[in-house]
Scaffold this motif. Structure first.
Motif, mmCIF file in Angstrom:
data_model
loop_
_atom_site.group_PDB
_atom_site.id
_atom_site.type_symbol
_atom_site.label_atom_id
_atom_site.label_comp_id
_atom_site.label_asym_id
_atom_site.label_seq_id
_atom_site.Cartn_x
_atom_site.Cartn_y
_atom_site.Cartn_z
ATOM 1 N N ALA A 104 0.821 -1.212 0.000
ATOM 2 C CA ALA A 104 0.000 0.000 0.000
ATOM 3 C C ALA A 104 0.857 1.265 0.000
ATOM 4 O O ALA A 104 0.446 2.288 -0.533
ATOM 5 N N THR A 105 2.038 1.198 0.578
ATOM 6 C CA THR A 105 2.887 2.386 0.662
ATOM 7 C C THR A 105 3.762 2.574 -0.575
ATOM 8 O O THR A 105 4.337 3.639 -0.761
ATOM 9 N N LYS A 106 3.851 1.536 -1.409
ATOM 10 C CA LYS A 106 4.670 1.638 -2.617
ATOM 11 C C LYS A 106 3.911 2.420 -3.681
ATOM 12 O O LYS A 106 2.731 2.185 -3.908
ATOM 13 N N PRO A 107 4.582 3.341 -4.356
ATOM 14 C CA PRO A 107 3.899 4.062 -5.437
ATOM 15 C C PRO A 107 3.636 3.107 -6.607
ATOM 16 O O PRO A 107 4.377 2.150 -6.820
ATOM 17 N N ALA A 108 2.581 3.386 -7.339
ATOM 18 C CA ALA A 108 2.255 2.561 -8.499
ATOM 19 C C ALA A 108 3.382 2.680 -9.518
ATOM 20 O O ALA A 108 3.882 3.771 -9.789
ATOM 21 N N ARG A 109 3.783 1.563 -10.059
ATOM 22 C CA ARG A 109 4.888 1.538 -11.014
ATOM 23 C C ARG A 109 4.389 2.031 -12.370
ATOM 24 O O ARG A 109 3.360 1.561 -12.870
ATOM 25 N N GLU A 110 5.106 2.963 -12.943
ATOM 26 C CA GLU A 110 4.734 3.474 -14.259
ATOM 27 C C GLU A 110 5.154 2.471 -15.323
ATOM 28 O O GLU A 110 6.288 2.005 -15.335
ATOM 29 N N MET A 111 4.214 2.127 -16.195
ATOM 30 C CA MET A 111 4.491 1.163 -17.253
ATOM 31 C C MET A 111 4.516 1.884 -18.593
ATOM 32 O O MET A 111 3.772 2.841 -18.810
ATOM 33 N N TYR A 112 5.377 1.429 -19.475
ATOM 34 C CA TYR A 112 5.530 2.018 -20.798
ATOM 35 C C TYR A 112 5.154 0.979 -21.852
ATOM 36 O O TYR A 112 5.329 -0.215 -21.649
ATOM 37 N N THR A 113 4.658 1.464 -22.975
ATOM 38 C CA THR A 113 4.295 0.590 -24.074
ATOM 39 C C THR A 113 5.421 0.577 -25.085
ATOM 40 O O THR A 113 5.982 1.625 -25.415
ATOM 41 N N GLU B 109 11.274 -8.879 -31.343
ATOM 42 C CA GLU B 109 11.317 -10.203 -31.946
ATOM 43 C C GLU B 109 10.019 -10.571 -32.659
ATOM 44 O O GLU B 109 10.027 -10.967 -33.807
ATOM 45 N N CYS B 110 8.866 -10.434 -31.980
ATOM 46 C CA CYS B 110 7.597 -10.885 -32.578
ATOM 47 C C CYS B 110 6.710 -9.737 -33.059
ATOM 48 O O CYS B 110 5.736 -9.967 -33.761
ATOM 49 N N GLY B 111 7.007 -8.500 -32.644
ATOM 50 C CA GLY B 111 6.240 -7.354 -33.105
ATOM 51 C C GLY B 111 4.977 -7.054 -32.305
ATOM 52 O O GLY B 111 4.243 -6.130 -32.630
ATOM 53 N N LYS B 112 4.708 -7.848 -31.255
ATOM 54 C CA LYS B 112 3.526 -7.591 -30.426
ATOM 55 C C LYS B 112 3.794 -6.408 -29.495
ATOM 56 O O LYS B 112 4.936 -6.065 -29.207
ATOM 57 N N GLU B 113 2.694 -5.805 -29.030
ATOM 58 C CA GLU B 113 2.811 -4.719 -28.061
ATOM 59 C C GLU B 113 3.175 -5.306 -26.700
ATOM 60 O O GLU B 113 2.647 -6.341 -26.298
ATOM 61 N N ALA B 114 4.090 -4.645 -26.012
ATOM 62 C CA ALA B 114 4.527 -5.115 -24.694
ATOM 63 C C ALA B 114 4.499 -3.960 -23.707
ATOM 64 O O ALA B 114 4.769 -2.812 -24.068
ATOM 65 N N LYS B 115 4.143 -4.258 -22.468
ATOM 66 C CA LYS B 115 4.187 -3.270 -21.382
ATOM 67 C C LYS B 115 5.446 -3.546 -20.583
ATOM 68 O O LYS B 115 5.674 -4.682 -20.149
ATOM 69 N N VAL B 116 6.261 -2.514 -20.376
ATOM 70 C CA VAL B 116 7.524 -2.678 -19.647
ATOM 71 C C VAL B 116 7.643 -1.608 -18.556
ATOM 72 O O VAL B 116 7.098 -0.513 -18.700
ATOM 73 N N ARG C 135 14.514 2.704 -24.870
ATOM 74 C CA ARG C 135 15.439 3.565 -25.616
ATOM 75 C C ARG C 135 15.540 3.042 -27.038
ATOM 76 O O ARG C 135 15.350 1.855 -27.292
ATOM 77 N N GLU C 136 15.833 3.935 -27.951
ATOM 78 C CA GLU C 136 15.898 3.551 -29.361
ATOM 79 C C GLU C 136 17.067 2.612 -29.657
ATOM 80 O O GLU C 136 17.002 1.798 -30.561
ATOM 81 N N ASP C 137 18.141 2.685 -28.881
ATOM 82 C CA ASP C 137 19.327 1.891 -29.175
ATOM 83 C C ASP C 137 19.327 0.499 -28.538
ATOM 84 O O ASP C 137 20.251 -0.269 -28.730
ATOM 85 N N ARG C 138 18.267 0.155 -27.790
ATOM 86 C CA ARG C 138 18.194 -1.153 -27.117
ATOM 87 C C ARG C 138 16.892 -1.854 -27.497
ATOM 88 O O ARG C 138 15.819 -1.252 -27.444
ATOM 89 N N PRO C 139 16.955 -3.145 -27.844
ATOM 90 C CA PRO C 139 15.719 -3.867 -28.176
ATOM 91 C C PRO C 139 14.887 -4.129 -26.917
ATOM 92 O O PRO C 139 15.412 -4.270 -25.821
ATOM 93 N N VAL C 140 13.576 -4.183 -27.106
ATOM 94 C CA VAL C 140 12.636 -4.502 -26.024
ATOM 95 C C VAL C 140 11.880 -5.748 -26.455
ATOM 96 O O VAL C 140 11.491 -5.879 -27.614
ATOM 97 N N TYR C 141 11.668 -6.677 -25.499
ATOM 98 C CA TYR C 141 10.993 -7.930 -25.802
ATOM 99 C C TYR C 141 9.748 -8.083 -24.938
ATOM 100 O O TYR C 141 9.729 -7.646 -23.787
#
Length: 91
Positions: free
Chosen positions: A48-57, A62-69, A74-80
């Motif tokens: 309850a005391t932890k702030p909600a974690r901000e998620m990015y789309t 690799e597969c082209g699906k949308e992912a929440k991270v 960053r543009e120079d690093r792949p996201v899976y």
């Protein structure tokens, strides 16, 4: 030496078991009081005391699906996505 005990949660009123192993652990740490809340209420209280974690789309590299991270992609690093990330960890 220790036996399982059934306790009542002071938060929700549900019964929970304070196992012999947990009692032994509490004693080894020097705790003298028994737990007053069940695991679910302890976890809820802790989070309850932890702030909600901000998620990015992002789009999985690799597969082209949308992912929440939980980090800003960053543009120079792949996201899976979760599935592709797990597959890559197995390699």
């Amino acid at each position: 030496m220790y036996e399982d005990k059934t306790l009542v949660c002071k938060e929700c009123g549900a019964e929970f078991v304070f196992t012999a192993g947990e009692q032994e652990f509490y004693a080894s740490k020097g705790f003298v009081n028994e737990p007053q809340r069940c695991k679910a209420c302890r976890d809820a209280r802790k989070n309850a005391t932890k702030p909600a974690r901000e998620m990015y789309t992002a789009i999985c590299a690799e597969c082209g699906k949308e992912a929440k991270v939980p980090f800003k992609p960053r543009e120079d690093r792949p996201v899976y996505c979760s599935e592709c990330f797990a597959k890559r960890r197995e390699l």
